[in-house]
Design a protein around this motif. Structure first.
Motif, PDB file in Angstrom:
ATOM      1  N   GLU A  21       0.805  -1.223   0.000  1.00 19.83           N
ATOM      2  CA  GLU A  21       0.000   0.000   0.000  1.00 19.83           C
ATOM      3  C   GLU A  21       0.837   1.273   0.000  1.00 19.83           C
ATOM      4  O   GLU A  21       0.327   2.351  -0.287  1.00 19.83           O
ATOM      5  N   HIS A  22       2.115   1.166   0.307  1.00 25.18           N
ATOM      6  CA  HIS A  22       2.967   2.358   0.321  1.00 25.18           C
ATOM      7  C   HIS A  22       3.351   2.795  -1.096  1.00 25.18           C
ATOM      8  O   HIS A  22       3.636   3.974  -1.317  1.00 25.18           O
ATOM      9  N   LEU A  23       3.361   1.866  -2.042  1.00 22.02           N
ATOM     10  CA  LEU A  23       3.799   2.183  -3.401  1.00 22.02           C
ATOM     11  C   LEU A  23       2.947   3.268  -4.065  1.00 22.02           C
ATOM     12  O   LEU A  23       3.507   4.240  -4.594  1.00 22.02           O
ATOM     13  N   PRO A  24       1.614   3.179  -4.055  1.00 22.52           N
ATOM     14  CA  PRO A  24       0.847   4.251  -4.699  1.00 22.52           C
ATOM     15  C   PRO A  24       1.032   5.610  -4.031  1.00 22.52           C
ATOM     16  O   PRO A  24       0.951   6.644  -4.686  1.00 22.52           O
ATOM     17  N   ILE A  25       1.282   5.606  -2.744  1.00 23.42           N
ATOM     18  CA  ILE A  25       1.493   6.870  -2.016  1.00 23.42           C
ATOM     19  C   ILE A  25       2.796   7.513  -2.485  1.00 23.42           C
ATOM     20  O   ILE A  25       2.849   8.710  -2.764  1.00 23.42           O
ATOM     21  N   LEU A  26       3.841   6.692  -2.596  1.00 19.19           N
ATOM     22  CA  LEU A  26       5.127   7.193  -3.093  1.00 19.19           C
ATOM     23  C   LEU A  26       5.002   7.625  -4.551  1.00 19.19           C
ATOM     24  O   LEU A  26       5.544   8.664  -4.948  1.00 19.19           O
ATOM     25  N   ARG A  64       0.587  14.250   4.201  1.00 21.42           N
ATOM     26  CA  ARG A  64       2.026  14.441   4.368  1.00 21.42           C
ATOM     27  C   ARG A  64       2.596  13.386   5.323  1.00 21.42           C
ATOM     28  O   ARG A  64       3.616  12.766   5.034  1.00 21.42           O
ATOM     29  N   LEU A  65       1.912  13.125   6.432  1.00 21.61           N
ATOM     30  CA  LEU A  65       2.371  12.102   7.367  1.00 21.61           C
ATOM     31  C   LEU A  65       2.361  10.723   6.709  1.00 21.61           C
ATOM     32  O   LEU A  65       3.304   9.948   6.872  1.00 21.61           O
ATOM     33  N   SER A 118      -6.211   7.026  -1.522  1.00 20.53           N
ATOM     34  CA  SER A 118      -7.373   7.800  -1.077  1.00 20.53           C
ATOM     35  C   SER A 118      -6.903   9.159  -0.578  1.00 20.53           C
ATOM     36  O   SER A 118      -5.790   9.314  -0.100  1.00 20.53           O
ATOM     37  N   ARG A 119      -7.760  10.145  -0.703  1.00 23.88           N
ATOM     38  CA  ARG A 119      -7.424  11.510  -0.308  1.00 23.88           C
ATOM     39  C   ARG A 119      -7.688  11.729   1.169  1.00 23.88           C
ATOM     40  O   ARG A 119      -8.689  11.280   1.714  1.00 23.88           O
ATOM     41  N   LEU A 120      -6.780  12.435   1.804  1.00 23.62           N
ATOM     42  CA  LEU A 120      -6.896  12.807   3.210  1.00 23.62           C
ATOM     43  C   LEU A 120      -6.669  14.304   3.308  1.00 23.62           C
ATOM     44  O   LEU A 120      -6.370  14.966   2.310  1.00 23.62           O
TER      45      LEU A 120
END
Length: 185
Positions: free
Chosen positions: A41-46, A70-71, A62-64
């Motif tokens: 799950e970290h890959l799409p965030i990066l 940022r966190l 997903s949008r936060l």
């Protein structure tokens, strides 16, 4: 074997994304065998932040709220470094950090705090002028890391003309000649 990702960060243009100086080095780490799969799950965030290189299969995270996003990004970047370090000690070098956006410095500081005790070393290079500027977010980050004894600052002196000439000769595999040496020095 030790892992090493050495990247020189070109001067960040005004329109460049905040994490641009980290993008090539982090992208190289993601492309190491098995790392992208382990990141999950970290890959799409990066990838959404431009820190994973091209990832055509990465879903949009997903949008936060801005702080939460940022966190989440900082945690994902820390997980990337930890993932690589689980394979062997990691030395990540980042050059020209005087051009880095304060968000990039904040990400680095978060990773340093989070990865304390992991076999990860970050070597960042910045011009002395960064430390001579009026107080900034970047200086606050460096000061905090220093206060917590998580950073060591090594002040290097510029190379002299003779040393620059010798380095140029080595890079060219022979004598650069006086005219070229004079232009470079």
């Amino acid at each position: 074997p030790a892992n090493e990702a050495a990247r020189s960060g070109p001067r960040q243009e005004a329109a460049a994304p905040p994490y641009y100086p980290l993008s090539r080095a982090f992208g190289d780490l993601v492309r190491l065998p098995g790392v992208a799969a382990e990141l999950g799950e970290h890959l799409p965030i990066l990838a959404a932040a431009g820190l994973a290189g091209p990832q055509p299969t990465a879903a949009e995270p997903s949008r936060l709220g801005a702080d939460e996003e940022r966190l989440r990004l900082f945690e994902s970047a820390s997980e990337l470094l930890a993932c690589v370090a689980r394979r062997g000690p990691l030395l990540l070098t980042l050059d020209d950090m005087q051009w880095a956006h304060h968000r990039a410095w904040e990400l680095v500081a978060h990773a340093v705090r989070r990865l304390e005790g992991c076999p990860v070393a970050l070597a960042l290079a910045a011009r002395e002028s960064l430390f001579l500027e009026p107080p900034t977010t970047v200086l606050a980050v460096i000061t905090e890391l220093n206060r917590n004894r998580l950073v060591s600052r090594i002040q290097l002196k510029p190379l002299g003309d003779e040393a620059v000439g010798e380095l140029l000769d080595r890079m060219l595999g022979g004598s650069a000649g006086p005219a070229l040496r004079e232009r470079v020095v």
